[in-house]
Motif scaffolding. Sequence first.
Motif, PDB file in Angstrom:
ATOM      1  N   ASN A  78     -10.178   2.507   1.101  1.00  0.00           N
ATOM      2  CA  ASN A  78     -10.793   3.508   0.239  1.00  0.00           C
ATOM      3  C   ASN A  78     -10.956   4.833   0.986  1.00  0.00           C
ATOM      4  OD1 ASN A  78     -12.004   4.688  -1.944  1.00  0.00           O
ATOM      5  ND2 ASN A  78     -13.950   3.604  -1.731  1.00  0.00           N
ATOM      6  N   ALA A  79     -11.418   4.780   2.200  1.00  0.00           N
ATOM      7  CA  ALA A  79     -11.600   5.992   3.009  1.00  0.00           C
ATOM      8  C   ALA A  79     -10.254   6.662   3.278  1.00  0.00           C
ATOM      9  CB  ALA A  79     -12.304   5.649   4.315  1.00  0.00           C
ATOM     10  N   ARG A  80      -9.236   5.861   3.575  1.00  0.00           N
ATOM     11  CA  ARG A  80      -7.902   6.409   3.844  1.00  0.00           C
ATOM     12  C   ARG A  80      -7.348   7.090   2.595  1.00  0.00           C
ATOM     13  NH1 ARG A  80      -3.106   4.381   2.826  1.00  0.00           N
ATOM     14  NH2 ARG A  80      -3.863   2.272   2.505  1.00  0.00           N
ATOM     15  N   LEU A  81      -7.515   6.436   1.433  1.00  0.00           N
ATOM     16  CA  LEU A  81      -7.026   7.020   0.183  1.00  0.00           C
ATOM     17  C   LEU A  81      -7.779   8.300  -0.180  1.00  0.00           C
ATOM     18  CD1 LEU A  81      -6.455   3.784  -1.929  1.00  0.00           C
ATOM     19  CD2 LEU A  81      -4.709   5.278  -0.930  1.00  0.00           C
ATOM     20  N   ARG A  82      -9.080   8.325   0.083  1.00  0.00           N
ATOM     21  CA  ARG A  82      -9.854   9.545  -0.180  1.00  0.00           C
ATOM     22  C   ARG A  82      -9.386  10.682   0.724  1.00  0.00           C
ATOM     23  NH1 ARG A  82     -14.484   9.222  -3.231  1.00  0.00           N
ATOM     24  NH2 ARG A  82     -15.069   7.120  -3.883  1.00  0.00           N
ATOM     25  N   ALA A  83      -9.107  10.389   1.976  1.00  0.00           N
ATOM     26  CA  ALA A  83      -8.611  11.407   2.896  1.00  0.00           C
ATOM     27  C   ALA A  83      -7.241  11.912   2.451  1.00  0.00           C
ATOM     28  CB  ALA A  83      -8.543  10.842   4.317  1.00  0.00           C
ATOM     29  N   GLU A  84      -6.380  10.994   2.033  1.00  0.00           N
ATOM     30  CA  GLU A  84      -5.054  11.375   1.552  1.00  0.00           C
ATOM     31  C   GLU A  84      -5.169  12.234   0.291  1.00  0.00           C
ATOM     32  OE1 GLU A  84      -0.865   9.289   0.172  1.00  0.00           O
ATOM     33  OE2 GLU A  84      -2.350   8.086   1.230  1.00  0.00           O
ATOM     34  N   LEU A  85      -6.066  11.875  -0.614  1.00  0.00           N
ATOM     35  CA  LEU A  85      -6.281  12.657  -1.828  1.00  0.00           C
ATOM     36  C   LEU A  85      -6.762  14.067  -1.470  1.00  0.00           C
ATOM     37  CD1 LEU A  85      -6.381  12.908  -4.890  1.00  0.00           C
ATOM     38  CD2 LEU A  85      -8.683  11.908  -4.808  1.00  0.00           C
ATOM     39  N   GLY A  86      -7.652  14.178  -0.517  1.00  0.00           N
ATOM     40  CA  GLY A  86      -8.126  15.497  -0.085  1.00  0.00           C
ATOM     41  C   GLY A  86      -6.993  16.340   0.467  1.00  0.00           C
TER      42      GLY A  86
END
Length: 60
Positions: free
Chosen positions: A5-13
């Motif tokens: 989840n954290a990795r996907l949020r960073a990628e989305l940012g």
Amino acid sequence: MPERNARLRAELGSMKDRLAVVERIVTDESHALNREIERLRGPANWRAPRSAREKSHESV
């Protein structure tokens, strides 16, 4: 799962930041003017960049 989840949020940012840059480029008035000039020139009037033209003369 929390790591993913954290990795996907960073990628989305990161993707949002990249999209903002693309939006600035596309909506930039000088960029739009250049696109319009190139469109009006049309494919029959297209000229290669100077460096490409110089290279083609070197090979002759």
